[in-house]
Write a protein that holds these residues in place. Structure first.
Motif, PDB file in Angstrom:
ATOM      1  N   ALA A   8       0.856  -1.279  -0.101  1.00  0.00           N
ATOM      2  CA  ALA A   8       0.068  -0.142   0.026  1.00  0.00           C
ATOM      3  C   ALA A   8       1.031   1.058   0.141  1.00  0.00           C
ATOM      4  CB  ALA A   8      -0.823   0.046   1.191  1.00  0.00           C
ATOM      5  N   ALA A   9       1.897   1.226   0.769  1.00  0.00           N
ATOM      6  CA  ALA A   9       2.858   2.482   0.892  1.00  0.00           C
ATOM      7  C   ALA A   9       3.459   2.611  -0.503  1.00  0.00           C
ATOM      8  CB  ALA A   9       4.015   2.265   2.024  1.00  0.00           C
ATOM      9  N   ILE A  10       3.918   1.554  -1.214  1.00  0.00           N
ATOM     10  CA  ILE A  10       4.685   1.712  -2.426  1.00  0.00           C
ATOM     11  C   ILE A  10       3.762   2.117  -3.537  1.00  0.00           C
ATOM     12  CG2 ILE A  10       4.749  -0.552  -3.513  1.00  0.00           C
ATOM     13  CD1 ILE A  10       7.794  -0.351  -4.057  1.00  0.00           C
ATOM     14  N   ASP A  16       2.097   9.194  -5.983  1.00  0.00           N
ATOM     15  CA  ASP A  16       2.754  10.765  -5.319  1.00  0.00           C
ATOM     16  C   ASP A  16       3.847  11.083  -6.035  1.00  0.00           C
ATOM     17  OD1 ASP A  16       0.570  10.734  -3.475  1.00  0.00           O
ATOM     18  OD2 ASP A  16       1.758  10.152  -2.071  1.00  0.00           O
ATOM     19  N   ASN A  17       4.183  10.465  -6.975  1.00  0.00           N
ATOM     20  CA  ASN A  17       5.515  10.426  -7.839  1.00  0.00           C
ATOM     21  C   ASN A  17       6.846  10.691  -6.832  1.00  0.00           C
ATOM     22  OD1 ASN A  17       4.732  10.794 -10.596  1.00  0.00           O
ATOM     23  ND2 ASN A  17       3.224  12.000  -9.833  1.00  0.00           N
ATOM     24  N   ASP A  18       6.653  10.076  -5.845  1.00  0.00           N
ATOM     25  CA  ASP A  18       7.795  10.016  -4.790  1.00  0.00           C
ATOM     26  C   ASP A  18       8.826   9.015  -4.795  1.00  0.00           C
ATOM     27  OD1 ASP A  18       9.309  10.593  -2.425  1.00  0.00           O
ATOM     28  OD2 ASP A  18       7.561  10.687  -0.997  1.00  0.00           O
ATOM     29  N   ASN A  19       9.778   9.141  -5.789  1.00  0.00           N
ATOM     30  CA  ASN A  19      10.656   8.418  -5.917  1.00  0.00           C
ATOM     31  C   ASN A  19      11.608   7.920  -4.839  1.00  0.00           C
ATOM     32  OD1 ASN A  19      10.077   8.713  -8.550  1.00  0.00           O
ATOM     33  ND2 ASN A  19      11.423  10.048  -9.143  1.00  0.00           N
ATOM     34  N   GLU A  20      11.900   8.750  -3.957  1.00  0.00           N
ATOM     35  CA  GLU A  20      12.653   8.296  -2.813  1.00  0.00           C
ATOM     36  C   GLU A  20      11.827   7.309  -2.062  1.00  0.00           C
ATOM     37  OE1 GLU A  20      16.178   8.012  -2.265  1.00  0.00           O
ATOM     38  OE2 GLU A  20      16.175   8.895  -4.364  1.00  0.00           O
ATOM     39  N   ALA A  21      10.524   7.617  -1.832  1.00  0.00           N
ATOM     40  CA  ALA A  21       9.788   6.872  -0.894  1.00  0.00           C
ATOM     41  C   ALA A  21       9.762   5.259  -1.604  1.00  0.00           C
ATOM     42  CB  ALA A  21       8.355   7.436  -0.836  1.00  0.00           C
ATOM     43  N   ILE A  22       9.432   5.277  -2.817  1.00  0.00           N
ATOM     44  CA  ILE A  22       9.353   4.080  -3.451  1.00  0.00           C
ATOM     45  C   ILE A  22      10.510   3.108  -3.207  1.00  0.00           C
ATOM     46  CG2 ILE A  22       9.378   2.969  -5.852  1.00  0.00           C
ATOM     47  CD1 ILE A  22       8.118   5.579  -7.030  1.00  0.00           C
ATOM     48  N   LEU A  23      11.879   3.884  -3.174  1.00  0.00           N
ATOM     49  CA  LEU A  23      13.126   3.083  -3.204  1.00  0.00           C
ATOM     50  C   LEU A  23      13.204   2.922  -1.986  1.00  0.00           C
ATOM     51  CD1 LEU A  23      15.222   5.536  -5.409  1.00  0.00           C
ATOM     52  CD2 LEU A  23      14.779   3.199  -5.916  1.00  0.00           C
ATOM     53  N   GLN A  24      12.752   3.345  -0.801  1.00  0.00           N
ATOM     54  CA  GLN A  24      12.666   2.957   0.484  1.00  0.00           C
ATOM     55  C   GLN A  24      12.177   1.487   0.890  1.00  0.00           C
ATOM     56  OE1 GLN A  24      11.223   5.565   3.443  1.00  0.00           O
ATOM     57  NE2 GLN A  24       9.114   5.170   3.069  1.00  0.00           N
ATOM     58  N   TYR A  25      11.260   1.068   0.037  1.00  0.00           N
ATOM     59  CA  TYR A  25      10.444  -0.111  -0.018  1.00  0.00           C
ATOM     60  C   TYR A  25      11.259  -1.299  -0.853  1.00  0.00           C
ATOM     61  CZ  TYR A  25       7.073   2.609   2.738  1.00  0.00           C
ATOM     62  OH  TYR A  25       6.589   3.245   3.569  1.00  0.00           O
ATOM     63  N   MET A  26      12.309  -0.917  -1.139  1.00  0.00           N
ATOM     64  CA  MET A  26      13.026  -1.979  -2.273  1.00  0.00           C
ATOM     65  C   MET A  26      14.123  -2.530  -1.567  1.00  0.00           C
ATOM     66  SD  MET A  26      12.264  -0.133  -6.077  1.00  0.00           S
ATOM     67  CE  MET A  26      10.784  -0.240  -6.635  1.00  0.00           C
ATOM     68  N   THR A  27      14.727  -3.804  -1.803  1.00  0.00           N
ATOM     69  CA  THR A  27      15.911  -4.222  -1.433  1.00  0.00           C
ATOM     70  C   THR A  27      17.008  -3.700  -2.511  1.00  0.00           C
ATOM     71  OG1 THR A  27      15.667  -6.133  -3.133  1.00  0.00           O
ATOM     72  CG2 THR A  27      14.875  -6.299  -0.799  1.00  0.00           C
ATOM     73  N   GLN A  44      20.181   1.304  -7.173  1.00  0.00           N
ATOM     74  CA  GLN A  44      20.761   2.590  -7.820  1.00  0.00           C
ATOM     75  C   GLN A  44      20.355   2.711  -9.248  1.00  0.00           C
ATOM     76  OE1 GLN A  44      22.357   4.970  -6.364  1.00  0.00           O
ATOM     77  NE2 GLN A  44      22.204   6.122  -8.205  1.00  0.00           N
ATOM     78  N   ASN A  45      20.261   1.639 -10.054  1.00  0.00           N
ATOM     79  CA  ASN A  45      19.683   1.839 -11.224  1.00  0.00           C
ATOM     80  C   ASN A  45      18.430   2.244 -11.472  1.00  0.00           C
ATOM     81  OD1 ASN A  45      22.206   0.963 -12.771  1.00  0.00           O
ATOM     82  ND2 ASN A  45      21.676  -1.093 -12.598  1.00  0.00           N
ATOM     83  N   ILE A  46      17.503   1.728 -10.481  1.00  0.00           N
ATOM     84  CA  ILE A  46      16.269   2.380 -10.515  1.00  0.00           C
ATOM     85  C   ILE A  46      16.287   4.129 -10.158  1.00  0.00           C
ATOM     86  CG2 ILE A  46      14.065   2.257  -9.423  1.00  0.00           C
ATOM     87  CD1 ILE A  46      14.381  -0.812  -9.403  1.00  0.00           C
ATOM     88  N   ARG A  47      17.141   4.232  -9.225  1.00  0.00           N
ATOM     89  CA  ARG A  47      17.034   5.683  -9.007  1.00  0.00           C
ATOM     90  C   ARG A  47      17.592   6.544 -10.145  1.00  0.00           C
ATOM     91  NH1 ARG A  47      19.650   5.262  -4.385  1.00  0.00           N
ATOM     92  NH2 ARG A  47      18.011   5.858  -3.101  1.00  0.00           N
TER      93      ARG A  47
END
Length: 115
Positions: A8-10, A16-27, A44-47
């Protein structure tokens, strides 16, 4: 945080187009398979992908199906995005998530253009 809350958070972070929030839920070794397009391996490649495509933005997204079963989840619906050419595009989508330790380890995205 249980897997349902993680997904739900991701999903909310994508909306919200919040890329850093997306990344925090990824290994760190996440794999994102955008079927028919590319595979991004590693956080890093996704970032870098987000950084190199700042003009692609989610405008509207539905979650018609939201399923979580253990360490596997799926969300599907319709999405409207703004692309680099300045034109919006509309798609049906389905994202499948595989989680480990409360983070997304693999994400598979299916997208079909709406006609």
């Amino acid at each position: 945080m249980d897997n349902k809350k993680v997904i739900a958070a991701i999903v909310q972070a994508f909306n919200d187009n919040d890329n850093e929030a997306i990344l925090q839920y990824m290994t760190d070794d996440i794999e994102w398979h955008m079927l028919g397009d590319c595979i991004l391996a590693g956080k890093q490649n996704i970032r870098d992908f987000f950084k190199n495509n700042p003009e692609v933005k989610v405008l509207n997204c539905t979650q018609d199906h939201f399923l979580v079963d253990g360490d596997v989840a799926s969300v599907s619906g319709e999405i409207q995005c703004h692309n680099p050419s300045g034109k919006d595009f509309n798609m049906y989508y389905c994202d499948i998530y595989e989680l480990t330790g409360g983070k997304v380890k693999k994400m598979i995205t299916y997208g079909i253009n709406k006609k």
